[in-house]
Design an enzyme around this catalytic site. Structure first.
Site, mmCIF file in Angstrom:
data_model
loop_
_atom_site.group_PDB
_atom_site.id
_atom_site.type_symbol
_atom_site.label_atom_id
_atom_site.label_comp_id
_atom_site.label_asym_id
_atom_site.label_seq_id
_atom_site.Cartn_x
_atom_site.Cartn_y
_atom_site.Cartn_z
ATOM 1 N N TYR A 40 79.136 72.290 82.424
ATOM 2 C CA TYR A 40 78.495 71.897 81.051
ATOM 3 C C TYR A 40 79.077 70.491 80.292
ATOM 4 O O TYR A 40 78.196 69.600 79.628
ATOM 5 C CB TYR A 40 78.375 72.990 80.000
ATOM 6 C CG TYR A 40 77.415 73.969 80.410
ATOM 7 C CD1 TYR A 40 75.985 73.672 80.258
ATOM 8 C CD2 TYR A 40 77.717 75.335 81.053
ATOM 9 C CE1 TYR A 40 75.146 74.710 80.468
ATOM 10 C CE2 TYR A 40 76.581 76.023 81.343
ATOM 11 C CZ TYR A 40 75.335 75.614 81.100
ATOM 12 O OH TYR A 40 74.431 76.714 81.411
ATOM 13 N N ARG B 105 76.931 68.367 82.398
ATOM 14 C CA ARG B 105 75.726 68.165 82.001
ATOM 15 C C ARG B 105 75.819 67.172 80.614
ATOM 16 O O ARG B 105 74.787 66.590 80.112
ATOM 17 C CB ARG B 105 75.106 69.182 81.512
ATOM 18 C CG ARG B 105 75.077 70.343 82.690
ATOM 19 C CD ARG B 105 74.107 70.050 83.987
ATOM 20 N NE ARG B 105 74.458 68.763 84.498
ATOM 21 C CZ ARG B 105 75.041 68.707 85.777
ATOM 22 N NH1 ARG B 105 76.046 69.903 85.907
ATOM 23 N NH2 ARG B 105 75.462 67.867 86.211
ATOM 24 N N GLN C 264 62.485 74.153 75.772
ATOM 25 C CA GLN C 264 63.498 75.159 76.499
ATOM 26 C C GLN C 264 64.273 74.405 76.892
ATOM 27 O O GLN C 264 65.442 74.682 77.333
ATOM 28 C CB GLN C 264 62.645 75.257 77.808
ATOM 29 C CG GLN C 264 61.454 76.381 77.358
ATOM 30 C CD GLN C 264 60.769 76.698 78.666
ATOM 31 O OE1 GLN C 264 59.588 76.185 78.960
ATOM 32 N NE2 GLN C 264 60.912 77.708 79.473
ATOM 33 N N ASN C 265 64.400 72.801 76.887
ATOM 34 C CA ASN C 265 65.513 71.897 77.203
ATOM 35 C C ASN C 265 66.704 72.021 76.286
ATOM 36 O O ASN C 265 66.344 72.222 74.819
ATOM 37 C CB ASN C 265 64.733 70.489 77.273
ATOM 38 C CG ASN C 265 63.738 70.560 78.175
ATOM 39 O OD1 ASN C 265 63.429 71.363 79.191
ATOM 40 N ND2 ASN C 265 62.946 69.556 77.930
ATOM 41 N N ASP D 25 68.733 69.215 75.993
ATOM 42 C CA ASP D 25 68.930 67.915 75.621
ATOM 43 C C ASP D 25 68.441 67.567 74.311
ATOM 44 O O ASP D 25 67.856 68.330 73.791
ATOM 45 C CB ASP D 25 68.547 67.047 76.709
ATOM 46 C CG ASP D 25 66.966 67.001 77.128
ATOM 47 O OD1 ASP D 25 66.315 66.684 76.073
ATOM 48 O OD2 ASP D 25 66.349 67.388 77.806
ATOM 49 N N HIS E 127 66.692 77.382 74.127
ATOM 50 C CA HIS E 127 67.732 77.889 74.856
ATOM 51 C C HIS E 127 69.144 77.282 74.471
ATOM 52 O O HIS E 127 70.011 77.058 75.393
ATOM 53 C CB HIS E 127 67.469 77.751 76.150
ATOM 54 C CG HIS E 127 66.293 78.253 76.663
ATOM 55 N ND1 HIS E 127 65.580 77.960 77.713
ATOM 56 C CD2 HIS E 127 65.710 79.613 76.521
ATOM 57 C CE1 HIS E 127 64.330 78.814 77.949
ATOM 58 N NE2 HIS E 127 64.651 79.871 77.173
ATOM 59 N N GLY F 165 55.395 70.258 81.110
ATOM 60 C CA GLY F 165 56.619 70.342 82.052
ATOM 61 C C GLY F 165 57.164 71.507 82.190
ATOM 62 O O GLY F 165 58.533 71.912 82.273
ATOM 63 N N THR F 166 56.507 72.588 82.092
ATOM 64 C CA THR F 166 57.228 73.762 82.319
ATOM 65 C C THR F 166 56.386 74.664 83.159
ATOM 66 O O THR F 166 55.134 74.749 83.245
ATOM 67 C CB THR F 166 57.474 74.790 81.131
ATOM 68 O OG1 THR F 166 58.080 75.918 81.481
ATOM 69 C CG2 THR F 166 56.165 74.771 80.010
ATOM 70 N N SER F 167 56.838 75.504 83.826
ATOM 71 C CA SER F 167 56.049 76.153 85.050
ATOM 72 C C SER F 167 55.441 77.601 84.576
ATOM 73 O O SER F 167 54.873 78.462 85.530
ATOM 74 C CB SER F 167 56.965 76.749 86.408
ATOM 75 O OG SER F 167 58.202 77.311 86.000
#
Length: 241
Positions: free
Chosen positions: A66, A69, A99-100, A102, A117, A182-184
């Site tokens: 992390y 990251r 969900q990101n 950043d 998250h 941009g999420t599955s």
């Protein structure tokens, strides 16, 4: 549910636009996800660096991961999808649920961002989860929180509950318009938010490759990269002003 309303510059009431974003929106800024490479995240097994079990087994490895990251995010810049969503605040009451981990939405100018998250630039102890503080550099092994435990990234790991999911569901239920970018739609519980929208709510999905989906009423598909998709979305949203 009664919806909170904000007035626009001309005094009209802004529609509430709720946007759920995932890794695909930040990929165009150079930030990768483990799903890009068969369960490996920048060469690491995701279960070794993003689970409580991994943390207990090798906290130094998790901190190193992390810390890297954090450097990656600091070096990245918002892309046109991030800025395009921020610009929509002039016409809509925009709430981002991401969900990101950043901060690219915030740096692009979005003012209402809920991080499901966690956030890469924050850390906390392991007992008192409410004591969260900012971290821009590295977290070191032996660096203790006020509760006496090792500081850990303020990240919701796999196999951990998502504390803000109920707040996200409440926000989604109040949406006049709901967008997924941009999420599955396979990472739960976030993927289930689309089912929290009220009956009749127009919904949009933007993704480079949209997966097979169940029948969802009032759904429009925009199969495109995030930046291009947001540009198309903005033209489509003009019909709801």
């Amino acid at each position: 549910m009664e919806k909170e309303k904000k007035a626009g510059n001309n005094g009209s009431i802004k529609k509430k636009l709720v946007v759920l974003t995932g890794a695909g929106i930040s990929a165009e800024s150079g930030l990768k996800t483990f799903r890009d490479s068969n369960g490996l995240w920048e060469g690491y097994n995701v279960y070794e660096v993003a689970t409580p079990r991994g943390w207990q087994k090798n906290p130094q490895l998790v901190l190193d991961f992390y810390n890297m990251r954090r450097k990656d995010v600091a070096a990245a810049n918002p892309n046109a999808a991030h800025t395009g969503l921020a610009e929509l605040e002039s016409d809509f009451d925009v709430q981002i649920i991401t969900q990101n981990i950043d901060d690219l939405h915030e740096r692009a100018g979005s003012t209402n961002v809920l991080h499901l998250h966690g956030e890469i630039f924050k850390m906390r102890g392991q007992k008192d989860e409410q004591h969260v503080c900012e971290i821009r550099g590295d977290i070191s092994l032996g660096q203790l929180a006020p509760d006496g435990t090792q500081y850990r990234p303020h990240i919701v790991w796999f196999e951990e509950p998502v504390p803000l999911i109920m707040e996200a569901a409440r926000i989604t239920a109040a949406a006049d318009l709901f967008v997924v970018i941009g999420t599955s739609l396979v990472v739960y519980p976030a993927a289930g938010l689309i089912n929290e929208t009220a009956d009749g709510t127009p919904k949009f999905i933007i993704d480079r490759q949209i997966p097979a989906l169940p029948v969802i009423p009032n759904l429009k598909l925009i199969e495109a990269p995030a930046s291009q998709g947001v540009r198309l979305l903005k033209s489509m949203l003009a019909a709801y002003l």
